[in-house]
Design a protein around this motif. Structure first.
Motif, PDB file in Angstrom:
ATOM      1  N   UNK A 168      36.709 -31.049  48.988  1.00 21.13           N
ATOM      2  CA  UNK A 168      36.018 -30.306  49.719  1.00 21.13           C
ATOM      3  C   UNK A 168      34.850 -28.819  48.980  1.00 21.13           C
ATOM      4  N   UNK A 169      33.704 -28.389  50.058  1.00 22.27           N
ATOM      5  CA  UNK A 169      33.198 -27.853  49.246  1.00 22.27           C
ATOM      6  C   UNK A 169      33.737 -26.755  49.117  1.00 22.27           C
ATOM      7  N   UNK A 170      34.066 -26.234  47.341  1.00 26.06           N
ATOM      8  CA  UNK A 170      34.880 -24.316  47.865  1.00 26.06           C
ATOM      9  C   UNK A 170      35.423 -23.632  48.240  1.00 26.06           C
ATOM     10  N   UNK A 171      34.061 -23.142  48.783  1.00 29.41           N
ATOM     11  CA  UNK A 171      34.215 -22.166  50.009  1.00 29.41           C
ATOM     12  C   UNK A 171      34.772 -22.592  51.295  1.00 29.41           C
ATOM     13  N   UNK A 172      34.687 -24.269  51.565  1.00 30.73           N
ATOM     14  CA  UNK A 172      34.896 -24.403  52.931  1.00 30.73           C
ATOM     15  C   UNK A 172      36.745 -24.792  52.551  1.00 30.73           C
ATOM     16  N   UNK A 173      36.937 -25.633  51.353  1.00 33.68           N
ATOM     17  CA  UNK A 173      38.209 -25.367  50.725  1.00 33.68           C
ATOM     18  C   UNK A 173      39.119 -24.209  51.367  1.00 33.68           C
ATOM     19  N   UNK A 174      38.309 -22.862  51.201  1.00 34.88           N
ATOM     20  CA  UNK A 174      39.372 -22.000  50.873  1.00 34.88           C
ATOM     21  C   UNK A 174      39.629 -21.355  52.367  1.00 34.88           C
ATOM     22  N   UNK A 175      38.764 -21.592  53.627  1.00 35.82           N
ATOM     23  CA  UNK A 175      38.635 -21.111  54.228  1.00 35.82           C
ATOM     24  C   UNK A 175      39.728 -21.874  55.291  1.00 35.82           C
ATOM     25  N   UNK A 176      39.916 -23.131  54.961  1.00 39.03           N
ATOM     26  CA  UNK A 176      40.701 -24.151  55.719  1.00 39.03           C
ATOM     27  C   UNK A 176      42.168 -24.385  55.577  1.00 39.03           C
ATOM     28  N   UNK A 177      42.010 -24.182  54.000  1.00 42.71           N
ATOM     29  CA  UNK A 177      43.390 -24.850  53.357  1.00 42.71           C
ATOM     30  C   UNK A 177      44.679 -23.978  53.973  1.00 42.71           C
ATOM     31  N   UNK A 178      44.482 -23.100  54.576  1.00 38.99           N
ATOM     32  CA  UNK A 178      46.183 -22.772  55.341  1.00 38.99           C
ATOM     33  C   UNK A 178      46.238 -23.613  56.580  1.00 38.99           C
ATOM     34  N   UNK A 179      45.192 -23.638  57.350  1.00 40.27           N
ATOM     35  CA  UNK A 179      45.415 -24.765  58.617  1.00 40.27           C
ATOM     36  C   UNK A 179      45.775 -26.044  58.079  1.00 40.27           C
ATOM     37  N   UNK A 180      45.115 -26.384  56.923  1.00 39.78           N
ATOM     38  CA  UNK A 180      45.633 -27.392  56.419  1.00 39.78           C
ATOM     39  C   UNK A 180      47.183 -28.040  56.560  1.00 39.78           C
ATOM     40  N   UNK A 181      47.426 -27.108  55.214  1.00 43.09           N
ATOM     41  CA  UNK A 181      49.002 -27.056  54.900  1.00 43.09           C
ATOM     42  C   UNK A 181      50.204 -26.840  55.692  1.00 43.09           C
ATOM     43  N   UNK A 182      49.928 -25.316  57.106  1.00 41.62           N
ATOM     44  CA  UNK A 182      50.876 -25.070  57.439  1.00 41.62           C
ATOM     45  C   UNK A 182      52.139 -26.254  58.561  1.00 41.62           C
ATOM     46  N   UNK A 183      50.808 -27.032  58.891  1.00 40.47           N
ATOM     47  CA  UNK A 183      52.377 -27.706  60.017  1.00 40.47           C
ATOM     48  C   UNK A 183      53.868 -28.663  58.872  1.00 40.47           C
ATOM     49  N   UNK A 184      52.932 -28.815  57.313  1.00 39.83           N
ATOM     50  CA  UNK A 184      53.933 -29.761  57.367  1.00 39.83           C
ATOM     51  C   UNK A 184      54.410 -28.874  55.771  1.00 39.83           C
TER      52      UNK A 184
END
Length: 279
Positions: A168-184
């Motif tokens: 993803x666009x770096x700024x967007x990815x940096x804002x969501x990565x914790x939500x992406x990884x948290x469940x797993x």
């Protein structure tokens, strides 16, 4: 102890900004292999995206090692024998792929048997360095994959992947990565491999674990290792090595844990260090 193993990340480390190996670095690595030094490539790239690099360094002549998928797989560059392979469980992969549907601007990619699979081949651009960047084309061409579109990655997958790649666009990815990884967090490893890539691999998999799993059988230990890197996924192997070297262009997290900070990847930073330690 004597340094006998050189471990190198590729993108941002061995490769300069033109995606080439600086001549002095290449010549030095080939020279050292002739003298018995083991060269190891360790990258987030798939195996198919590393073979060409290994051959350019003559690693297929000197039993070099290819650590691919951020440590999920290790292959002997000369014999093509798989020395280590740990994949993501199918059911866990399905859960991750289902979860990733919640992030509409995220590009998700998986590969298997020469193909890279996505859900929309035309949803391929991210904003990178001020312009549109076709990240799906970059990844499929870099890995020498045929590109294939499927309706649902979650429903399609019937194999255990070495990794699940998101971009993803770096700024967007940096804002969501914790939500992406948290469940797993308890089921898989996850990490940035560049500012626009965030990847999942099997639990307890990283570059250091993969290197450690194979070099002891070859008579080496971590005290024999010098490692070079620039990104977050290189931190484990720089900490593992007797000497961990951050490139001048490395992210701050890598520089903070490195033993040495050398010149950047456009100015023969690897060669400078090798000249010092391998007279």
């Amino acid at each position: 102890m004597e340094l006998k193993v050189i471990v190198l990340d590729i993108d941002g480390t061995l490769y300069n900004s033109k995606r080439e190996i600086c001549k002095n670095t290449k010549d030095k690595l080939i020279e050292l292999q002739k003298k018995g030094i083991k060269v190891v490539l360790a990258s987030g790239r798939p195996y198919s995206g590393m073979v060409k690099v290994a051959k350019e360094l003559s690693m297929d002549e000197y039993d070099g090692l290819i650590v691919c998928y951020n440590g999920s797989k290790v292959v002997n560059a000369k014999t093509n024998k798989v020395l280590f392979n740990k994949t993501i469980n199918i059911e866990v992969a399905k859960k991750i792929l289902n979860h990733l549907k919640n992030f509409k601007d995220l590009k998700v990619m998986i590969d298997n048997d020469g193909y890279m699979y996505v859900e929309d081949v035309y949803n391929c651009f991210i904003d990178y360095k001020g312009g549109d960047y076709n990240v799906i084309q970059y990844e499929s061409r870099g890995g020498s994959f045929k590109l294939c579109e499927v309706d649902s990655l979650e429903k399609f997958i019937d194999f255990e992947p070495n990794k699940i790649l998101t971009a993803a666009t770096p700024s967007y990815l940096n804002s969501i990565y914790k939500d992406i990884e948290q469940p797993f967090k308890d089921e898989v490893n996850s990490m940035f491999t560049s500012s626009f890539y965030f990847e999942f691999t099997a639990k307890d998999i990283d570059k250091a674990a993969a290197i450690d799993s194979v070099i002891s059988d070859l008579g080496y230990s971590k005290e024999n290792v010098i490692a070079f890197g620039d990104s977050q996924n290189d931190i484990s192997m720089l900490k593992y090595a007797q000497i961990g070297v951050a490139m001048g262009n490395a992210v701050s997290e890598v520089k903070e844990i490195a033993d040495i900070i050398t010149l950047d990847n456009d100015n023969d930073g690897i060669f400078e260090v090798l000249e010092k330690y391998f007279k």
